[in-house]
Design a protein around this motif. Structure first.
Motif, PDB file in Angstrom:
ATOM      1  N   LEU A  53      12.595  66.299  37.319  1.00 26.60           N
ATOM      2  CA  LEU A  53      11.246  65.817  37.039  1.00 26.60           C
ATOM      3  C   LEU A  53      11.033  64.471  37.732  1.00 26.60           C
ATOM      4  O   LEU A  53      11.974  63.683  37.864  1.00 26.60           O
ATOM      5  N   PRO A  54       9.793  64.182  38.198  1.00 25.20           N
ATOM      6  CA  PRO A  54       9.544  62.883  38.843  1.00 25.20           C
ATOM      7  C   PRO A  54       9.777  61.707  37.891  1.00 25.20           C
ATOM      8  O   PRO A  54      10.112  60.607  38.324  1.00 25.20           O
ATOM      9  N   TRP A  55       9.572  61.950  36.570  1.00 26.99           N
ATOM     10  CA  TRP A  55       9.828  60.914  35.570  1.00 26.99           C
ATOM     11  C   TRP A  55      10.165  61.582  34.246  1.00 26.99           C
ATOM     12  O   TRP A  55       9.611  62.638  33.910  1.00 26.99           O
ATOM     13  N   THR A  56      11.088  60.999  33.505  1.00 25.02           N
ATOM     14  CA  THR A  56      11.420  61.504  32.177  1.00 25.02           C
ATOM     15  C   THR A  56      11.779  60.327  31.274  1.00 25.02           C
ATOM     16  O   THR A  56      12.487  59.413  31.716  1.00 25.02           O
ATOM     17  N   PRO A  57      11.281  60.306  30.044  1.00 22.26           N
ATOM     18  CA  PRO A  57      11.602  59.188  29.145  1.00 22.26           C
ATOM     19  C   PRO A  57      13.054  59.182  28.688  1.00 22.26           C
ATOM     20  O   PRO A  57      13.564  58.155  28.227  1.00 22.26           O
ATOM     21  N   ILE A  58      13.715  60.343  28.815  1.00 20.92           N
ATOM     22  CA  ILE A  58      15.127  60.449  28.413  1.00 20.92           C
ATOM     23  C   ILE A  58      15.919  60.943  29.621  1.00 20.92           C
ATOM     24  O   ILE A  58      15.825  62.128  29.981  1.00 20.92           O
ATOM     25  N   LEU A  61      17.614  64.373  29.837  1.00 19.20           N
ATOM     26  CA  LEU A  61      16.770  65.561  29.981  1.00 19.20           C
ATOM     27  C   LEU A  61      15.967  65.414  31.270  1.00 19.20           C
ATOM     28  O   LEU A  61      14.809  65.011  31.266  1.00 19.20           O
ATOM     29  N   TYR A  62      16.618  65.743  32.389  1.00 25.49           N
ATOM     30  CA  TYR A  62      16.031  65.440  33.693  1.00 25.49           C
ATOM     31  C   TYR A  62      15.251  66.598  34.306  1.00 25.49           C
ATOM     32  O   TYR A  62      14.679  66.456  35.382  1.00 25.49           O
ATOM     33  N   ASN A  63      15.235  67.767  33.644  1.00 28.41           N
ATOM     34  CA  ASN A  63      14.392  68.854  34.138  1.00 28.41           C
ATOM     35  C   ASN A  63      13.733  69.596  32.972  1.00 28.41           C
ATOM     36  O   ASN A  63      14.073  69.382  31.801  1.00 28.41           O
ATOM     37  N   LEU A  64      12.794  70.474  33.292  1.00 24.66           N
ATOM     38  CA  LEU A  64      12.012  71.165  32.267  1.00 24.66           C
ATOM     39  C   LEU A  64      12.894  72.100  31.435  1.00 24.66           C
ATOM     40  O   LEU A  64      12.682  72.252  30.221  1.00 24.66           O
ATOM     41  N   HIS A  65      13.884  72.712  32.064  1.00 23.34           N
ATOM     42  CA  HIS A  65      14.785  73.623  31.358  1.00 23.34           C
ATOM     43  C   HIS A  65      15.522  72.882  30.234  1.00 23.34           C
ATOM     44  O   HIS A  65      15.656  73.407  29.119  1.00 23.34           O
TER      45      HIS A  65
END
Length: 404
Positions: A53-58, A61-65
């Motif tokens: 993901l271009p940005w993630t608060p955590i 958890l770096y992708n949608l899956h």
């Protein structure tokens, strides 16, 4: 136009109020995921869920899956926890005598598939396969109840309650298995923080605090601490649910019932279908149809189709013979066999455990999906057929004089 809109609204309402609706949606989602994963959209499907993901608060958890499996699925487990607590406190699991048969059947229905799985993979020179022993151990409540819902009143109410109770005990067993056998690299400080948050939630319950927002915020905090502790984050959902007060107010309502009522539609029609779509797609081009006969998918399908029905049906017969617990009232042995087969539908929880069982082995995860989908499909079709053509008690009573 108004009449047409009203008619569509009534049709949709009738569909979503039907207990078969969530099961039908899961079937549709699984088929759609398989089609998309083997079409010209396969790359887009994979990239959608697995690209960073271009940005993630955590950062973890770096992708949608990961957001779906570790985040959204915590809601699924929270609802499962609410259902388990409600049944234990004031439902089918609250009476020791009434819960004896479902508990015996559920334990046998978890052990037998694991034994079938291990019997098939044991001869292989691949010890990593052994980690998949729990994949065929769980029953999918929505899928199984959905198939049963399609049969209408051909299935006695006692068997519907039996299937629901077995599936709930199954879920509790699956949650325990995940916590005990699929947890690695524990981080002590985060674990202590998790226990601290859990203690506060238990304290709120003890001091009769019924503010929903307090439990919601602490549940999110518990999920975050568990996520970082090494224990799978979804376990936080079940633990949080167990702290929600069940005590009834003057209107005969409780915070637990309000949470369950509010979350059930979101769980059934968004969380679980989204999880199914993200996890059920198997690209057969990289594996081939011959992979169905590989040890892993064969062991999972065998566990679901053979292990589940043999374990549960034998447990019911044994308990009835030994007078430990009577069989469900108003049901024939053929109908009981049909329900035992339906318990081999392991879609949601089996796919979830399959993803946990083989970290670092993407091919095995894909093969596990094949086994889950194949075993669940065979169990659904076979169970439906047996129950569709099984004679009920009334049919047998009417046929008895003619036979004589």
């Amino acid at each position: 136009m108004k009449t047409a809109a009203k008619s569509i609204h009534m049709t949709l309402k009738a569909f979503f109020d039907n207990e078969a609706a969530s099961g039908i949606i899961l079937i549709f989602v699984a088929i759609l995921a398989m089609i998309v994963a083997n079409s010209g959209l396969a790359h887009q499907y994979h990239d959608l869920f697995h690209d960073r993901l271009p940005w993630t608060p955590i950062p973890k958890l770096y992708n949608l899956h990961l957001w779906i499996n570790d985040g959204l699925m915590a809601i699924f487990f929270f609802v499962v926890g609410l259902e388990i607590k409600r049944e234990v406190v004031d439902g089918a699991l609250s009476d020791p005598q009434a819960r004896r048969l479902p508990v015996i059947a559920a334990i046998a229905g978890m052990a037998a598939p694991a034994l079938v799985f291990m019997a098939i993979v044991m001869g292989e020179n691949a010890p990593e396969l052994h980690r998949g022993w729990a994949i065929p151990a769980a029953t999918d409540i929505a899928f199984a109840m959905g198939v049963m819902g399609l049969l209408g009143n051909r299935v006695p109410a006692s068997l519907r309650l039996f299937l629901l109770t077995v599936a709930i005990v199954d879920d509790l067993g699956a949650v325990t298995i995940i916590a005990l056998f699929y947890t690695a690299n524990l981080k002590l400080m985060w674990l202590i923080a998790s226990l601290g948050v859990l203690a506060v939630m238990i304290g709120l319950n003890r001091f009769r605090v019924d503010r929903w927002w307090a439990y919601a915020l602490l549940s999110l905090l518990l999920w975050f601490t568990v996520l970082n502790s090494g224990v799978h984050a979804t376990i936080a959902g079940v633990l949080a649910a167990f702290t929600i007060p069940m005590r009834l107010d003057s209107h005969g309502d409780s915070l637990l019932l309000r949470f369950e009522h509010a979350l059930l539609p979101w769980n059934a029609y968004l969380v679980v279908p989204l999880f199914g779509f993200a996890n059920a797609g198997v690209a057969l081009a990289g594996i081939g149809l011959s992979a169905v006969l590989d040890p892993l998918p064969l062991a999972i399908a065998g566990g679901l189709v053979i292990g589940k029905q043999v374990g549960i049906f034998a447990a019911i017969m044994g308990a009835n013979k030994l007078k430990l617990a009577p069989k469900p009232p108003g049901a024939t042995w053929t109908q009981i066999w049909g329900v035992a087969i339906l318990c081999g539908i392991g879609f949601t929880m089996s796919l979830f455990i399959g993803a946990l069982a083989f970290p670092g082995y993407p091919l095995l995860i894909e093969e596990a999906k094949i086994g889950v989908l194949l075993g669940s499909l065979i169990s659904a079709l076979l169970g439906f057929a047996v129950l569709r053509f099984a004679k009920g008690k009334d049919d047998e009573d009417e046929a008895a004089p003619a036979a004589a």
